[in-house]
Design a protein around this motif. Structure first.
Motif, short mmCIF file in Angstrom:
data_model
loop_
_atom_site.label_atom_id
_atom_site.label_comp_id
_atom_site.label_asym_id
_atom_site.label_seq_id
_atom_site.Cartn_x
_atom_site.Cartn_y
_atom_site.Cartn_z
N THR A 758 12.56 34.45 -23.44
CA THR A 758 13.51 34.56 -22.34
C THR A 758 13.42 33.37 -21.64
O THR A 758 14.35 33.49 -20.49
N ASN A 760 11.32 31.89 -19.66
CA ASN A 760 10.49 32.05 -18.37
C ASN A 760 11.32 33.21 -17.57
O ASN A 760 11.67 33.08 -16.43
N TRP A 761 11.86 34.28 -18.38
CA TRP A 761 12.40 35.55 -17.74
C TRP A 761 13.93 35.02 -17.15
O TRP A 761 14.27 35.97 -16.39
N SER A 762 14.53 34.18 -17.81
CA SER A 762 15.74 33.97 -17.44
C SER A 762 16.92 34.39 -18.10
O SER A 762 18.00 34.48 -17.80
N LYS A 763 16.45 35.01 -19.35
CA LYS A 763 17.61 35.82 -20.07
C LYS A 763 17.06 37.03 -20.76
O LYS A 763 15.70 37.34 -20.75
N TRP A 796 9.87 38.75 -7.21
CA TRP A 796 11.23 39.44 -7.34
C TRP A 796 11.62 40.44 -6.40
O TRP A 796 12.89 40.44 -5.55
N THR A 807 18.75 40.58 -7.53
CA THR A 807 18.87 39.79 -9.04
C THR A 807 17.81 40.10 -10.18
O THR A 807 17.93 39.67 -10.87
#
Length: 991
Positions: A758, A760-763, A796, A807
């Motif tokens: 992803t 680094n968890w961005s997608k 987060w 987000t």
């Protein structure tokens, strides 16, 4: 209806009289002068009778709920009425066979504002039912529950007339309500004549209560304004709360429905709207909407709704499809996904059934308060908002799948259940089991890239194995005479009816082939269209398809399937790969439990066995006896054998020790040689065989060692589901720490895999299953204390708190919220509660509601429990599941148990003995029980509340006791071995 789980008065003057003309298509209303005079008199009495209703209601409420001055909570038990044994027809729960309804004409006027004098919401109504006399009788019994009736011109609660000219109707001599068995009883001065048609007219008032059953109200807030929806939930026995009716599924009739409602509101029912006219009643300007006459149908499928909702629509092959919801939800596009998928799913089922959709429209509506997940009312399907509305900014991947599968489930019922209906509730499993199976086929049609058909193994097969392996389970089909009372009927809406039904029908479709299965299904629907059937009628038609196609079976469909339908439980099939011997035995989680339920087949089944040898699929075998030898199932050398290919058979599989060792070696060295669905099966079988003392527990734990290199969702999910049992048994003991260390080591590579995938968890991962697996990877990594994971989710959540901008991806919100609230304190909890109360999106509210139960602060959990008693804080539909969420938290479990015990009579009274959710509540608050003290408490709870009762949770109490006994034994026998295994496994090197 999908599984989830349902939870009196003189009329005001409905100011136009009803005189029904046969064949009027709902247009035969007219006001005669004579009746008009009567109505003036009735109208003058209306206010007094409503006030009387208020007094009666208040008295009943006072009897059922007394407030303790110390805690402000209800403490007393509700009164229990035990009917005196009687052979009179009105003391029996089933209707006599003497009358058969043909047609109803029904007008209802729900009030969406509170009466200023009585403080009640009410509805008023008039009904005429036309019925045929099948046997001479001087008695009319018609179901009625919590309705009060106007005394009419004959001094009785009803008027009786004959349909045919020249036929004189008998005179009603007495009319009264029989509350225990829920009847309006009309006794006549002479017999009705066999073969003649008659009409009964009544005028009545009921409370539009917030009890989620019958004709009820749902409330919500929009732009600071409180709004009310009048809606219905009739299944299984609550149509009688809305109007007097012959409330049994075989009593099919046609219905002309008219709804009176305020300007600015929209009225919906099963039929198409014919016309809406302006009328004046009680000095108010109102609308009257008349609907097209329905097809011949059962009362439990009726629906009528008044709201100020908006809708979107489309048309497919002349069928109008509409999605209704709150106006802001429609404006935000939250109905678009459901609208886009309904048409293709509807067309799929038309092809699957070889039968056109029988109605001109398919309305689907999202309700703020709804006890079940959805309800298959013919032409007007009702849903929880979470089951119909989708918003990409708030809804997760699992929310989207739920919408697709539940829409498919309900549309499947339009034919299987609605067009052809069970004769009586003892065959409920066929209705719900079938829809629970084909919902996966319909959802696959809507989303072919998801591979959703595989998920039935996790969602239904493995789920129901846990219940059906108990000695307190029950067969799919009950005897008709054993299912009489409404609470007994509601109790059938359980995992056995839904998930076991789905599992055995999937197995049947597999060994017949889908072509033969659908051929038999199609002729079954054609023969019984608009009528009723029993489950053996389906076997007959499937056998006709078998005979027509020359399909080879070891016995008839009837004989094979009755072994799965008429006895509870399922077998464990043991394969000895050295000798080729294959045997079966009734599988019980506690082999020492006492099975008191007799089996017509001696707990033997006719078992279809599909299998593979070292990756090569082999031909199917049938185990028809206790034990047989199949030379083809011998293996030698490095070869391995795996039975129950794709887990299509409803049974568990055990092997000789040598084959288990070979399977474990394959998992360690080349796990992809075994199908992912069977890797999930291997772990589930192993863990449950170990719980039943068939194999050592360490063997089951050994199946998890390969997970360090597993990247597929289904095996991981199966492992997590089974390790949840270890958490329940050991999260209060020394074993817990070592188990956490081991699982953290196993999941870390999966966590890093998704971090890389992803960016680094961005997608978001592309695959449907990968999206699920990413969530589980983060959840387990955080749960087991992986610092990188915990820092990530807390950052987060803190960013959301600091910026008030969320987000966090919808897929990850549930696990992020839960872990952040667990790590935080009062500030985090209060922030989440504020966001929960502000949430206008039901799926977002649901995520927050579950996460609020994750706090480790006992006082917050206790406060949260108290909120479940207040509908303005937690909706009634969500109360029991919120308690279960709290009980799932190791810190909240004892708090929830104490809360339920202390408030049981109130909870039971508030949510009703017919609520589908009671079994979930009882199982949920007791699932961690594993000590003698907890067992004693549970037995005491059963004894203390015997008079109050447990409604649809009655069986769940016995199952919880049985499960606790098994847990106590299991811990005593396994604790030391499990502790040592985790200690040793933690010393082994990782990847």
């Amino acid at each position: 209806m999908p599984p989830m789980a349902t939870y009196t008065c003189a009329p005001s003057a409905v100011a136009c009289s009803v005189s029904v003309q046969a064949g009027s298509m709902g247009k035969g209303f007219y006001v005669s002068k004579a009746v008009g005079i009567v109505l003036v008199i009735v109208g003058a009495a209306a206010l007094a009778t409503i006030i009387a209703l208020s007094v009666v209601y208040s008295q009943e409420k006072a009897k059922n709920t007394q407030v303790s001055p110390t805690d402000g909570g209800p403490t007393s038990k509700p009164p229990v009425t035990t009917p005196t044994p009687s052979n009179e027809p009105w003391d029996k729960y089933r209707l006599p066979k003497s009358l058969m309804p043909h047609y109803y004409n029904l007008t209802l006027w729900p009030r969406l504002t509170e009466d200023p004098n009585t403080k009640l919401y009410i509805f008023t109504g008039e009904s005429t039912v036309e019925f045929e006399c099948l046997e001479d009788t001087n008695l009319i019994l018609i179901h009625s529950n919590r309705l009060n009736y106007t005394t009419l011109t004959n001094g009785q609660l009803a008027l009786l007339s004959a349909v045919s000219s020249g036929v004189e109707a008998p005179t009603i001599t007495t009319s009264r309500l029989q509350t225990v068995t829920q009847y309006l009883v009309l006794q006549l001065d002479r017999n009705l004549v066999k073969g003649q048609l008659y009409r009964v007219y009544t005028k009545f008032t009921g409370e539009l209560a917030d009890d989620l059953g019958g004709f009820y109200r749902s409330e919500y807030e929009e732009d600071g304004v409180r709004k009310v929806v009048a809606t219905t939930q009739m299944q299984p026995t609550d149509a009688r709360k809305a109007f007097p009716c012959f409330d049994e599924p075989a009593m099919k009739a046609t219905f002309d429905i008219s709804l009176i409602h305020d300007p600015g509101t929209v009225a919906l029912s099963n039929g198409r709207e014919l016309e809406t006219t302006n009328i004046n009643m009680e000095g108010k300007n109102l609308h009257k909407t008349v609907f097209e006459r329905t097809e011949k149908m059962s009362t439990y499928l009726l629906a009528f709704i008044v709201s100020d909702y908006d809708f979107i629509n489309s048309t497919i092959d002349d069928v109008l499809i509409r999605i209704y919801a709150r106006k802001p939800a429609i404006a935000a596009g939250q109905g678009a996904y459901a609208l886009n998928k309904t048409g293709p799913i509807l067309k799929f089922f038309e092809k699957y059934y070889n039968s056109s959709y029988p109605l001109p429209k398919s309305d689907q509506i999202a309700l703020p308060d709804f006890n079940a997940g959805a309800m298959e009312n013919w032409g007007l399907i009702t849903y929880r908002e979470t089951a119909l509305l989708y918003d990409e900014a708030f809804s997760s991947n699992s929310n989207k799948e739920r919408i697709a599968t539940i829409i498919a489930h309900e549309l499947a019922h339009m034919w299987f259940g609605n067009l052809v209906t069970l004769r009586w509730w003892n065959d409920l499993w066929l209705n719900e089991g079938f829809a629970s199976y084909v919902e996966y086929l319909g959802a696959h049609e809507a989303e072919p890239d998801w591979n959703v058909k595989e998920l039935i193994v996790l969602g239904d097969v493995q789920r129901v194995f846990a219940v059906d392996a108990l000695a307190s389970s029950h067969p799919l089909s009950s005897k008709e005479e054993d299912i009489q009372k409404p609470a007994q009927i509601s109790e059938l809406f359980d995992a056995i009816s839904y998930s076991k039904g789905a599992s055995v029908l999937r197995m049947l479709s597999d060994f017949l082939t889908e072509e033969v299965f659908t051929k038999g299904l199609q002729t079954y629907l054609a023969e019984f269209a608009f009528g009723n059937a029993v489950y053996t009628d389906l076997w007959k038609h499937l056998q006709m398809a078998v005979d027509a196609t020359g399909t080879d079976l070891p016995a008839s469909v009837h004989d094979i399937m009755n072994t799965w339908v008429l006895q509870m439980g399922f077998p464990v099939v043991t394969v000895n790969t050295q000798s080729g011997e294959v045997s079966q035995q009734h599988f019980l989680l506690d082999p020492d439990s006492n099975v008191t339920t007799e089996s017509p087949f001696g707990y033997q089944w006719i078992v279809p066995i599909r299998w593979m040898k070292s990756g090569m699929v082999q031909s199917q075998k049938w185990l028809e006896v206790k034990s047989n030898t199949f030379a083809e199932m011998k293996v030698s050398g490095e070869d391995w054998l795996l039975a129950n290919l794709n887990t299509v058979g409803y049974y568990r599989v055990n092997y000789d020790a040598a084959n288990w060792d070979r399977l474990l070696k394959v998992l360690r060295t080349n796990h992809s040689a075994i199908l992912r669905i069977n890797r999930a099966q291997l772990m589930d079988d192993a863990f449950n065989l170990a719980r039943a003392k068939v194999i050592p527990t360490v063997l089951a734990l050994n199946t998890t060692k390969y997970l360090i290199s597993e990247r597929d969702y289904m095996p991981w999910k199966s492992a997590l589901n089974n390790l949840d049992f270890f958490y329940l048994m050991f999260d209060r003991s020394e074993v817990y720490g070592y188990m956490q260390d081991y699982l953290r080591k196993q999941v870390t590579p999966l966590f890093q895999y998704y971090k890389t995938m992803t960016g680094n968890w961005s997608k978001v991962p592309e695959g449907h299953m990968d999206q699920y697996n990413q969530v589980d990877a983060i959840s387990l990594a955080c749960r087991t204390g992986l610092k990188e994971c915990q820092d990530l989710v807390q950052s987060w959540f803190k960013q959301w708190m600091d910026t008030d901008t969320n987000t966090i991806h919808p897929n990850l919100r549930s696990t992020v919220y839960c872990n952040a609230i667990a790590a935080g304190g009062t500030v985090e909890w209060n922030f989440a509660w504020k966001k929960f109360k502000e949430a206008s999106i039901a799926t977002e509210a649901e995520k927050l509601r579950a996460a609020l139960a994750c706090t480790t602060q006992p006082w917050l959990l206790n406060r949260y429990l108290e909120y479940t008693l207040e509908p303005t804080m937690i909706r009634k539909q969500d109360a029991t599941s919120t308690i279960v969420y709290i009980a799932s938290n190791v810190i909240g479990q004892s708090l929830a148990w104490d809360f339920v015990r202390a408030r049981w009579s109130y909870i039971f009274t508030q949510y009703g003995g017919g609520s589908f959710s009671f079994s979930n509540l009882i199982n949920g608050v007791t699932k961690r029980f594993a000590s003698e003290f907890e067992l004693q408490q549970l037995r005491q709870f059963k004894a203390d509340n015997a008079e109050v009762g447990f409604g649809s949770g009655t069986l769940a109490v016995d199952q919880s006791i049985e499960r606790t006994v098994a847990n106590i034994k299991w811990i005593a026998e396994n604790r030391d071995n499990v502790l040592n295994w985790f200690k040793d496994a933690n010393k082994e090197p990782g990847l």
